[in-house]
Design an enzyme around this catalytic site. Structure first.
Site, mmCIF file in Angstrom:
data_model
loop_
_atom_site.group_PDB
_atom_site.id
_atom_site.type_symbol
_atom_site.label_atom_id
_atom_site.label_comp_id
_atom_site.label_asym_id
_atom_site.label_seq_id
_atom_site.Cartn_x
_atom_site.Cartn_y
_atom_site.Cartn_z
ATOM 1 N N CYS A 54 0.814 -1.223 0.000
ATOM 2 C CA CYS A 54 0.000 0.000 0.000
ATOM 3 C C CYS A 54 0.844 1.268 0.000
ATOM 4 O O CYS A 54 0.556 2.219 -0.737
ATOM 5 C CB CYS A 54 -0.924 0.017 1.211
ATOM 6 S SG CYS A 54 -1.825 -1.507 1.505
ATOM 7 N N ASP A 86 -4.206 -2.681 7.281
ATOM 8 C CA ASP A 86 -5.288 -3.514 7.781
ATOM 9 C C ASP A 86 -5.282 -4.914 7.190
ATOM 10 O O ASP A 86 -5.642 -5.882 7.862
ATOM 11 C CB ASP A 86 -6.639 -2.844 7.502
ATOM 12 C CG ASP A 86 -6.834 -1.589 8.332
ATOM 13 O OD1 ASP A 86 -5.969 -1.299 9.177
ATOM 14 O OD2 ASP A 86 -7.847 -0.891 8.137
ATOM 15 N N CYS A 127 -2.792 3.834 2.586
ATOM 16 C CA CYS A 127 -3.712 2.789 3.040
ATOM 17 C C CYS A 127 -4.704 3.359 4.049
ATOM 18 O O CYS A 127 -4.670 4.529 4.377
ATOM 19 C CB CYS A 127 -2.977 1.576 3.592
ATOM 20 S SG CYS A 127 -1.980 1.886 5.051
ATOM 21 N N ASP A 128 -5.547 2.465 4.563
ATOM 22 C CA ASP A 128 -6.801 2.851 5.200
ATOM 23 C C ASP A 128 -6.713 3.993 6.205
ATOM 24 O O ASP A 128 -7.432 4.985 6.094
ATOM 25 C CB ASP A 128 -7.419 1.636 5.906
ATOM 26 C CG ASP A 128 -7.838 0.564 4.913
ATOM 27 O OD1 ASP A 128 -7.654 0.779 3.719
ATOM 28 O OD2 ASP A 128 -8.330 -0.479 5.345
ATOM 29 N N LYS A 129 -5.883 3.875 7.215
ATOM 30 C CA LYS A 129 -5.863 4.881 8.278
ATOM 31 C C LYS A 129 -4.887 6.010 7.999
ATOM 32 O O LYS A 129 -4.951 7.068 8.630
ATOM 33 C CB LYS A 129 -5.523 4.227 9.631
ATOM 34 C CG LYS A 129 -6.421 3.056 9.982
ATOM 35 C CD LYS A 129 -7.893 3.405 9.882
ATOM 36 C CE LYS A 129 -8.789 2.201 9.969
ATOM 37 N NZ LYS A 129 -8.664 1.252 8.869
ATOM 38 N N CYS A 199 -5.474 -1.577 -2.010
ATOM 39 C CA CYS A 199 -6.500 -2.493 -2.514
ATOM 40 C C CYS A 199 -7.298 -1.846 -3.642
ATOM 41 O O CYS A 199 -7.632 -0.657 -3.577
ATOM 42 C CB CYS A 199 -7.421 -2.913 -1.381
ATOM 43 S SG CYS A 199 -6.587 -3.893 -0.106
ATOM 44 N N GLU A 449 -11.663 -4.056 12.860
ATOM 45 C CA GLU A 449 -12.450 -4.412 11.684
ATOM 46 C C GLU A 449 -12.694 -5.920 11.673
ATOM 47 O O GLU A 449 -11.898 -6.686 12.192
ATOM 48 C CB GLU A 449 -11.719 -4.014 10.402
ATOM 49 C CG GLU A 449 -11.639 -2.518 10.197
ATOM 50 C CD GLU A 449 -10.964 -2.157 8.878
ATOM 51 O OE1 GLU A 449 -10.455 -3.077 8.196
ATOM 52 O OE2 GLU A 449 -10.953 -0.962 8.538
ATOM 53 N N SER A 475 -14.361 -3.623 7.560
ATOM 54 C CA SER A 475 -13.476 -3.165 6.496
ATOM 55 C C SER A 475 -14.299 -2.579 5.361
ATOM 56 O O SER A 475 -15.478 -2.909 5.186
ATOM 57 C CB SER A 475 -12.657 -4.354 5.980
ATOM 58 O OG SER A 475 -12.092 -4.079 4.723
#
Length: 559
Positions: A54, A86, A127-129, A199, A449, A475
């Site tokens: 990521c 994640d 990435c996510d956070k 992703c 998640e 997620s």
């Protein structure tokens, strides 16, 4: 004459005057020339690491950002922050580090920018956070700033279908239920991530990347360009040039991140069937801007926004598919044309959102994105819930759900591991409601998640045959009858803690749209409500309100 007045910039505290000679000496020790210190000092903050695909593209893209900064008259300084991915932290205790890492990212960037007196920031995240964390830091510091997402990886191919890591999580469920063998699971595992990048579906990273464009803090068209595309170099360079223009014009994040801009962001999430995690991140960003914008506000935007983009996990298409027809700008244009966005919001280009997208055309002969006049549904792909089981609210992704109601006995689990173990051994039945509690921010701690669990259920072919309710979260890759973010959480005495497990006749849960006769119920017409119902005596002892025939209910009755 320089267009930058150094005497008015924060970096004057480390570069100007005889008393700053020690600071200048340290800066010259990095290889700078004396004249470089006469320019604005620009922080280039990344969350680069080699811990996952990521964030790996960010260092390379940062070099192009720095080139753009230098070309436009600034002196860049690259630094990094920690990140937790994640997809690797999922399904075990490592996930407890995920959500809190958002705060660490924001705090660490703030410390470097404050300590070194940088005049502006270009923030890169992957990435996510890290995306909300970088954005929170930019808004908190309120120095001129531009955001850049590092881009998604290219999807893999297995049996003529695009796959990513979410398909691998679902493959675990297929393997444990005997639908595929170990060799087939290994094919998925080895094909899912063929390049670096985040992703490739409309999961949390891509959702927050789309948010960055809708909110106006990223350059139009920057979000969905794949991480490995050669276009990334020019985009990154433009970010460096743009931040210098913002310094010259004194345009700051809080000039851009207004209540209206946050509403635009939530609208894009709903229209694209984006991640439920946005309901956590948008209020956090709003808090940094000093704007009231909570879960109820997000849910109201979700309710009134049409669902337009057929994106994974619930839909058919990856982010690269939307990129091929114009990316986030065509989604924004469709919403602008439908009257769903505030077109007069300022952006980092110095122009308004409507001006940025005036010449964008929604392409025909494609079925990825629909116009607002012909949506997949009249309400967004994500909905907010509220009721006596969740008086502070809850979130559910409903994009492309074929089934919107389920009634069955509750199965209670006090941790995700317990539920995941039951799922992997197929120790559950169609029609049950799996309740995972004590996984909230305090109870977890960390509000984990549940993708490992929800994906395994889907992989076993049970995605819409059971429901899952939790005070944790899901997620962006989760799909199915899943209600998360139930608040208050069990650990602080929320009503979800009152639910009881036992024989199969004790607990049921039903989910359906509220009818017009219930229009006077809290939340108003058409809102979805979660309501636990017990006997009158039990409810009076617990201080719960009287039962009303509202939409989503968990019913506990005597056996």
């Amino acid at each position: 004459m320089s267009r930058f007045d150094k005497s008015r910039l924060p970096s004057r505290h480390v570069t100007e005057g005889a008393e700053k000679a020690p600071m200048r000496a340290m800066l010259l020790g990095t290889g700078l020339a004396p004249e470089d210190l006469d320019r604005p000092l620009i922080g280039v903050a990344t969350t680069w690491s080699e811990t996952s695909p990521c964030n790996m593209p960010l260092h390379g893209q940062a070099q192009h950002v720095k080139t753009g900064v230098r070309e436009a008259g600034g002196t860049p300084f690259e630094f990094t922050s920690a990140s937790v991915t994640d997809g690797i932290a999922m399904g075990h205790s490592g996930m407890k580090a995920s959500l809190v890492s958002r705060e660490l990212v924001a705090d660490s960037i703030e410390l470097v920018v404050r300590g070194h007196c940088y005049d502006a920031i270009v923030g890169l995240a992957g990435c996510d956070k890290t995306l909300p964390g970088v954005t929170m830091a930019m808004v908190r510091m309120n120095v001129p700033a531009v955001f850049l997402y590092g881009g998604s990886l290219l999807p893999g191919r297995v049996d003529d279908r695009d796959v990513g890591v979410v398909e691998v999580f679902e493959g675990v469920g297929s393997f444990t239920s005997g639908k595929i063998d170990r060799a087939q699971l290994q094919r998925l595992e080895r094909a899912a991530c063929p390049t670096v990048g985040a992703c490739p579906g409309q999961y949390t990273a891509s959702t927050m990347a789309a948010v960055s464009e809708a909110m106006g803090i990223a350059l139009p068209g920057s979000a969905f360009v794949p991480a490995v595309s050669s276009e990334r170099a020019a985009i990154a360079n433009a970010c460096g040039r743009t931040v210098m223009d913002l310094v010259a014009r004194n345009i700051r994040p809080r000039d851009i991140v207004t209540r209206e801009a946050l509403e635009n962001a939530a609208t894009v999430v709903a229209a694209s069937g984006g991640s439920t995690n946005s309901a956590l991140h948008l209020p956090a960003i709003a808090h940094e801007a000093g704007v009231k914008f909570d879960l109820a506000d997000v849910a109201e935007i979700f309710r009134r926004t049409p669902y337009l983009a057929d994106m994974k996990p619930a839909g058919r298409y990856m982010t690269i598919d939307l990129h091929r027809i114009g990316g986030v700008p065509v989604l924004i244009k469709a919403l602008l044309d439908g009257g769903y966005l505030h077109g007069d919001c300022l952006t980092v280009t110095g122009r308004t959102l409507a001006e940025n997208h005036a010449d964008v055309v929604l392409p025909g002969n494609q079925d990825i994105l629909r116009p607002a006049s012909n949506p997949f549904s009249s309400t967004g792909g994500v909905v907010g819930l509220r009721g006596s089981l969740a008086p502070e609210g809850a979130i559910c992704k409903v994009a492309h759900l074929k089934r919107r109601s389920l009634t069955g006995p509750a199965r209670l689990f006090e941790s995700e591991e317990d539920c995941l173990a039951a799922v992997l051994r197929s120790d559950y039945r169609a029609g049950e409601v799996l309740v995972i509690r004590y996984e909230g921010p305090r109870g977890g701690p960390g509000m984990r998640e549940m993708l490992a669990t929800t994906a395994a259920i889907y992989g076993q072919g049970m995605g819409e045959e059971v429901a899952l309710v939790t005070d944790g979260r899901f997620s962006g890759g989760t799909r199915g009858l899943c209600v998360g973010h139930v608040g208050p959480e069990a650990a602080v005495g929320g009503p979800i803690a009152l639910l009881r497990d036992g024989d199969r006749g004790r607990s049921t849960f039903s989910c359906r749209r509220q009818s017009s006769r219930n229009a006077a119920a809290p939340g108003g017409p058409g809102r979805r409500i979660i309501r636990p119902v017990r006997s009158g005596a039990t409810r009076r002892r617990s201080g719960m309100p009287p039962v009303a025939p509202w939409s989503i209910r968990a019913v506990t009755r005597k056996s």
